[in-house]
Design a protein around this motif. Structure first.
Motif, short mmCIF file in Angstrom:
data_model
loop_
_atom_site.label_atom_id
_atom_site.label_comp_id
_atom_site.label_asym_id
_atom_site.label_seq_id
_atom_site.Cartn_x
_atom_site.Cartn_y
_atom_site.Cartn_z
N THR A 201 37.92 45.85 46.88
CA THR A 201 36.71 45.23 46.34
C THR A 201 35.60 44.97 47.32
N ILE A 202 35.87 44.63 48.69
CA ILE A 202 34.93 44.36 49.50
C ILE A 202 34.53 45.89 50.01
N GLN B 214 27.13 39.25 49.22
CA GLN B 214 28.05 39.50 48.33
C GLN B 214 29.37 39.16 48.79
N TYR C 36 31.86 36.62 47.10
CA TYR C 36 33.10 37.03 46.73
C TYR C 36 34.17 35.96 47.07
N ASN D 109 37.06 33.51 45.28
CA ASN D 109 38.34 33.73 45.20
C ASN D 109 39.20 32.67 46.24
#
Length: 305
Positions: free
Chosen positions: A9-10, A52, A56, A60
């Motif tokens: 995702t990163i 971002q 994120y 999470n």
């Protein structure tokens, strides 16, 4: 804690895959050459990438640690869990009139040199400070009678909610080795320094003089974390350590410098644990001898091994 889903995702937030690594040894990123591994090590190149990643991680519940140049930092031997964001790829500097704006990853030494090429005076004191712009803003770095607060006019920061904010000089609330950035847990992204036109030869002469003083007085031949302790009210930390007979005292591979008592140098493959144990020994000795509490200037982060 860091699984493949988080990793991939990163990656989508970054311009290149070479900006992210798992289990990265952090000893390569500290001036002491010590420190364990980062679960996930990320080197953003743009502010939006930082935003971002931070957003994120918050969504999470992933811990985030910000790493600058690692000059006034000890990372424990167990390393750092979660995400380590290294800011050293963001180094852009621009000039507008008498102001220089520099991104957080730029070395403050390089900003002082850029000011010299522009014929602007005010940052000469920073010509020997090894940290980044972000670190200088975070702790109001200073040397040889000058401080960041004297020339900093504003800073762009990322707050805890992931919002970009520009803080004015007054809002930065800068004191001795402190600022609103450190007090509020902000992430410094860039700083704007308001300088004054000056004579290039005179500016260079002052920088050369301060560099010579630094080379004479500081143990630059060994890895170190810079000045270990803050200046206690009414005293000088180095003088207290010297008068306590601690110069040359060694724990493991780390030694109180014989050249400057305010520094601890890695003379023989020392570890972060060696540093921390020596710091505690110095604090205890000075307290017993002079009844003065030495507070660390160096930041100590990470997990025990």
């Amino acid at each position: 804690m860091i699984n493949d889903t988080i990793y991939h995702t990163i990656i989508t937030m970054l311009a290149s895959r070479d900006q992210i690594r798992k289990d990265e040894p952090l000893s390569a990123y500290t001036f002491t050459h010590t420190g364990g591994k980062a679960d996930l090590f990320v080197q953003p190149q743009r502010f939006v990438e930082v935003q971002q990643i931070v957003a994120y991680a918050a969504a999470n519940e992933l811990p985030v640690t910000i790493l600058g140049r690692g000059s006034n930092l000890i990372i424990r031997d167990g390393g750092i869990r979660g995400i380590v964001i290294d800011l050293n790829r963001m180094t852009q500097m621009t000039r507008e009139g008498n102001a220089i704006t520099a991104q957080c990853g730029a070395a403050i030494i390089d900003v002082s040199r850029y000011a010299l090429t522009c014929g602007l005076t005010g940052l000469e004191f920073a010509c020997g400070i090894p940290g980044s712009v972000g670190g200088a803003l975070y702790m109001n770095a200073g040397a040889y009678g000058g401080e960041t607060s004297e020339v900093l006019s504003s800073a762009l920061v990322l707050d805890r909610s992931g919002n970009l904010r520009t803080l004015s000089r007054g809002e930065l609330d800068m004191g001795y080795r402190s600022s609103a950035i450190s007090k509020n847990g902000y992430l410094a992204l860039e700083g704007t320094f308001e300088l004054v036109p000056g004579d290039k030869d005179a500016i260079k002469a002052e920088m050369d003089h301060l560099t010579e003083l630094r080379e004479m007085k500081q143990p630059l031949e060994f890895p170190s974390c810079g000045s270990v302790f803050k200046r206690p009210p009414g005293h000088f930390a180095g003088k207290l350590i010297q008068d306590s007979g601690l110069q040359g005292v060694r724990i493991g591979g780390v030694e109180v410098s014989t050249k400057h008592a305010g520094f601890m140098v890695n003379v023989d493959h020392g570890t972060a644990t060696d540093y921390i144990n020596l710091i505690h020994h110095v604090q205890k000795t000075v307290k017993e001898k002079f009844h003065v509490d030495l507070e660390t200037e160096v930041r100590i982060i990470g997990e025990d091994k």
